[in-house]
Design a protein around this motif. Structure first.
Motif, PDB file in Angstrom:
ATOM      1  N   ALA A 121      40.744  41.514  28.024  1.00 28.72           N
ATOM      2  CA  ALA A 121      40.634  40.018  27.880  1.00 28.72           C
ATOM      3  C   ALA A 121      39.392  39.407  28.313  1.00 28.72           C
ATOM      4  CB  ALA A 121      41.817  39.562  28.487  1.00 28.72           C
ATOM      5  N   PRO A 122      39.135  38.244  27.699  1.00 27.57           N
ATOM      6  CA  PRO A 122      37.775  37.901  28.126  1.00 27.57           C
ATOM      7  C   PRO A 122      37.517  37.461  29.546  1.00 27.57           C
ATOM      8  CG  PRO A 122      38.526  36.725  26.084  1.00 27.57           C
ATOM      9  CD  PRO A 122      39.769  37.755  26.396  1.00 27.57           C
ATOM     10  N   LYS A 123      38.830  36.930  30.205  1.00 29.47           N
ATOM     11  CA  LYS A 123      38.854  36.881  31.776  1.00 29.47           C
ATOM     12  C   LYS A 123      38.459  37.796  32.566  1.00 29.47           C
ATOM     13  CE  LYS A 123      42.684  33.363  32.583  1.00 29.47           C
ATOM     14  NZ  LYS A 123      43.859  32.985  33.087  1.00 29.47           N
ATOM     15  N   GLU A 124      38.914  39.178  32.047  1.00 30.94           N
ATOM     16  CA  GLU A 124      38.991  40.321  32.588  1.00 30.94           C
ATOM     17  C   GLU A 124      37.357  40.681  32.654  1.00 30.94           C
ATOM     18  OE1 GLU A 124      41.564  43.599  32.493  1.00 30.94           O
ATOM     19  OE2 GLU A 124      42.542  42.507  31.003  1.00 30.94           O
ATOM     20  N   ARG A 125      36.686  40.551  31.585  1.00 29.28           N
ATOM     21  CA  ARG A 125      35.200  40.737  31.304  1.00 29.28           C
ATOM     22  C   ARG A 125      34.605  40.159  32.199  1.00 29.28           C
ATOM     23  NH1 ARG A 125      36.722  41.376  25.721  1.00 29.28           N
ATOM     24  NH2 ARG A 125      35.489  39.574  25.212  1.00 29.28           N
ATOM     25  N   GLU A 126      34.962  38.676  32.486  1.00 31.03           N
ATOM     26  CA  GLU A 126      34.152  37.748  33.319  1.00 31.03           C
ATOM     27  C   GLU A 126      34.218  38.165  35.001  1.00 31.03           C
ATOM     28  OE1 GLU A 126      35.406  33.872  32.769  1.00 31.03           O
ATOM     29  OE2 GLU A 126      35.264  33.685  30.628  1.00 31.03           O
ATOM     30  N   VAL A 127      35.337  38.660  35.066  1.00 33.11           N
ATOM     31  CA  VAL A 127      35.469  39.088  36.493  1.00 33.11           C
ATOM     32  C   VAL A 127      34.796  40.385  36.771  1.00 33.11           C
ATOM     33  CG1 VAL A 127      37.290  40.261  38.158  1.00 33.11           C
ATOM     34  CG2 VAL A 127      38.077  37.942  36.787  1.00 33.11           C
ATOM     35  N   LEU A 128      34.653  41.204  35.699  1.00 32.75           N
ATOM     36  CA  LEU A 128      33.838  42.577  35.910  1.00 32.75           C
ATOM     37  C   LEU A 128      32.417  42.012  35.987  1.00 32.75           C
ATOM     38  CD1 LEU A 128      34.263  45.570  36.141  1.00 32.75           C
ATOM     39  CD2 LEU A 128      34.154  45.572  33.586  1.00 32.75           C
ATOM     40  N   ASP A 129      31.881  41.036  35.195  1.00 30.50           N
ATOM     41  CA  ASP A 129      30.541  40.757  35.283  1.00 30.50           C
ATOM     42  C   ASP A 129      30.237  40.253  36.602  1.00 30.50           C
ATOM     43  OD1 ASP A 129      28.179  40.281  34.273  1.00 30.50           O
ATOM     44  OD2 ASP A 129      28.336  38.300  33.525  1.00 30.50           O
ATOM     45  N   ALA A 130      31.085  39.322  37.296  1.00 31.16           N
ATOM     46  CA  ALA A 130      31.071  38.844  38.680  1.00 31.16           C
ATOM     47  C   ALA A 130      31.171  40.016  39.445  1.00 31.16           C
ATOM     48  CB  ALA A 130      32.071  37.997  39.061  1.00 31.16           C
ATOM     49  N   TYR A 131      31.640  40.955  39.442  1.00 30.38           N
ATOM     50  CA  TYR A 131      31.523  42.281  40.361  1.00 30.38           C
ATOM     51  C   TYR A 131      30.234  42.948  40.265  1.00 30.38           C
ATOM     52  CZ  TYR A 131      36.608  42.622  41.676  1.00 30.38           C
ATOM     53  OH  TYR A 131      37.885  42.319  42.485  1.00 30.38           O
ATOM     54  N   LEU A 132      29.569  42.990  39.027  1.00 30.02           N
ATOM     55  CA  LEU A 132      28.487  43.434  38.735  1.00 30.02           C
ATOM     56  C   LEU A 132      27.404  42.558  39.413  1.00 30.02           C
ATOM     57  CD1 LEU A 132      26.524  45.845  37.367  1.00 30.02           C
ATOM     58  CD2 LEU A 132      26.467  44.480  35.402  1.00 30.02           C
ATOM     59  N   ASN A 134      27.759  40.592  42.068  1.00 29.34           N
ATOM     60  CA  ASN A 134      27.663  40.897  43.628  1.00 29.34           C
ATOM     61  C   ASN A 134      26.918  42.187  43.913  1.00 29.34           C
ATOM     62  OD1 ASN A 134      29.124  38.407  43.420  1.00 29.34           O
ATOM     63  ND2 ASN A 134      31.124  39.380  43.984  1.00 29.34           N
ATOM     64  N   ALA A 135      27.424  43.251  43.068  1.00 32.90           N
ATOM     65  CA  ALA A 135      26.885  44.631  43.580  1.00 32.90           C
ATOM     66  C   ALA A 135      25.317  44.478  43.385  1.00 32.90           C
ATOM     67  CB  ALA A 135      27.550  45.467  42.444  1.00 32.90           C
ATOM     68  N   GLU A 136      24.596  43.843  42.484  1.00 27.89           N
ATOM     69  CA  GLU A 136      23.355  43.970  42.318  1.00 27.89           C
ATOM     70  C   GLU A 136      22.696  42.877  43.339  1.00 27.89           C
ATOM     71  OE1 GLU A 136      22.953  44.036  37.302  1.00 27.89           O
ATOM     72  OE2 GLU A 136      23.168  42.116  38.284  1.00 27.89           O
ATOM     73  N   ASN A 137      23.349  41.927  43.718  1.00 26.02           N
ATOM     74  CA  ASN A 137      22.653  40.984  44.771  1.00 26.02           C
ATOM     75  C   ASN A 137      23.396  41.531  46.311  1.00 26.02           C
ATOM     76  OD1 ASN A 137      21.125  39.129  43.364  1.00 26.02           O
ATOM     77  ND2 ASN A 137      23.133  38.998  42.082  1.00 26.02           N
ATOM     78  N   LYS A 138      24.078  42.596  46.384  1.00 19.98           N
ATOM     79  CA  LYS A 138      24.410  42.903  47.547  1.00 19.98           C
ATOM     80  C   LYS A 138      25.406  42.025  48.374  1.00 19.98           C
ATOM     81  CE  LYS A 138      21.748  46.606  47.447  1.00 19.98           C
ATOM     82  NZ  LYS A 138      21.782  47.369  46.282  1.00 19.98           N
ATOM     83  N   LEU A 139      26.308  41.453  47.707  1.00 24.80           N
ATOM     84  CA  LEU A 139      27.267  40.214  48.030  1.00 24.80           C
ATOM     85  C   LEU A 139      28.559  40.972  48.336  1.00 24.80           C
ATOM     86  CD1 LEU A 139      26.257  37.355  45.579  1.00 24.80           C
ATOM     87  CD2 LEU A 139      25.605  37.520  48.113  1.00 24.80           C
ATOM     88  N   PRO A 140      29.417  40.529  49.149  1.00 25.10           N
ATOM     89  CA  PRO A 140      30.582  41.002  49.446  1.00 25.10           C
ATOM     90  C   PRO A 140      31.514  41.178  47.943  1.00 25.10           C
ATOM     91  CG  PRO A 140      30.464  39.097  50.646  1.00 25.10           C
ATOM     92  CD  PRO A 140      29.054  39.339  50.073  1.00 25.10           C
TER      93      PRO A 140
END
Length: 198
Positions: A121-132, A134-140
């Motif tokens: 679902a689009p919402k799920e892809r947005e959440v996954l993008d946010a996880y990426l 955070n990972a790239e920027n070393k955020l929790p």
């Protein structure tokens, strides 16, 4: 033979026949299975007052426990030198498969390529993008619950960057990232919430 005596004999014969029939029926394993199915159906039809907060609370608790167990099983298999290909697709993980069956849910391991996955679902892809991000920027990273079309609750939690899962399953990506996706159907969550607890 008197009529009274004949009636007594007839009543005794009838009672014996009923008792034998009941005994035979109670020993029938198919009947026991039907009885269990009937009990479950009756339990499903009991009126339960379940709020959105109750649903979120259950999904959060189950999601954290299941993701933790699945992660441990996958890490243990990877450390034992098992093939990452089938493991990253969550094959050959019997405990994880048993949990998926027990809770009637779908368990997936997602990575950066899934941001473009049209099956999500689009919402799920947005959440996954946010996880990426955070990972790239070393955020929790935080666990997340998304409600999709009022019938599906999706629990996501990122695998820690230092886990061997990220490198083994998504190490060919610019930013290795692994995210658990646990999809619970609303109906099955409600079925598993005890009436006594409500």
């Amino acid at each position: 033979m008197t009529i009274t005596h004949a009636l007594r004999v007839h009543a005794f014969t009838l009672a014996t026949s009923v008792a034998v029939s009941l005994t035979l029926l109670s020993c029938n394993p198919d009947r026991l299975k039907q009885t269990e199915a009937l009990k479950q159906e009756m339990a499903d039809k009991k009126i339960k007052r379940v709020t959105n907060a109750d649903l979120n609370e259950r999904v959060d608790a189950w999601g954290k426990q299941i993701a933790e167990l699945a992660q441990k099983e996958l890490e243990d298999k990877l450390k034992a030198g098992k093939s990452a290909d089938s493991l990253c697709e969550l094959r050959q993980l019997p405990k994880t498969a048993a949990l998926a069956k027990r809770y009637a849910l779908e368990i997936d391991l997602l990575g950066p390529p899934d941001i473009q996955n049209p099956k999500l679902a689009p919402k799920e892809r947005e959440v996954l993008d946010a996880y990426l991000y955070n990972a790239e920027n070393k955020l929790p990273q935080q666990a997340n619950i998304q409600r999709i079309a009022d019938t599906l609750y999706v629990f996501n939690t990122a695998v820690p960057a230092e886990s061997p899962i990220c490198k083994a399953c998504f190490g060919d990506q610019k930013q290795p990232l692994a995210v658990w996706r646990l999809a619970f159907t609303k109906r099955e969550i409600i079925r598993r919430i005890s009436v006594k607890k409500k």
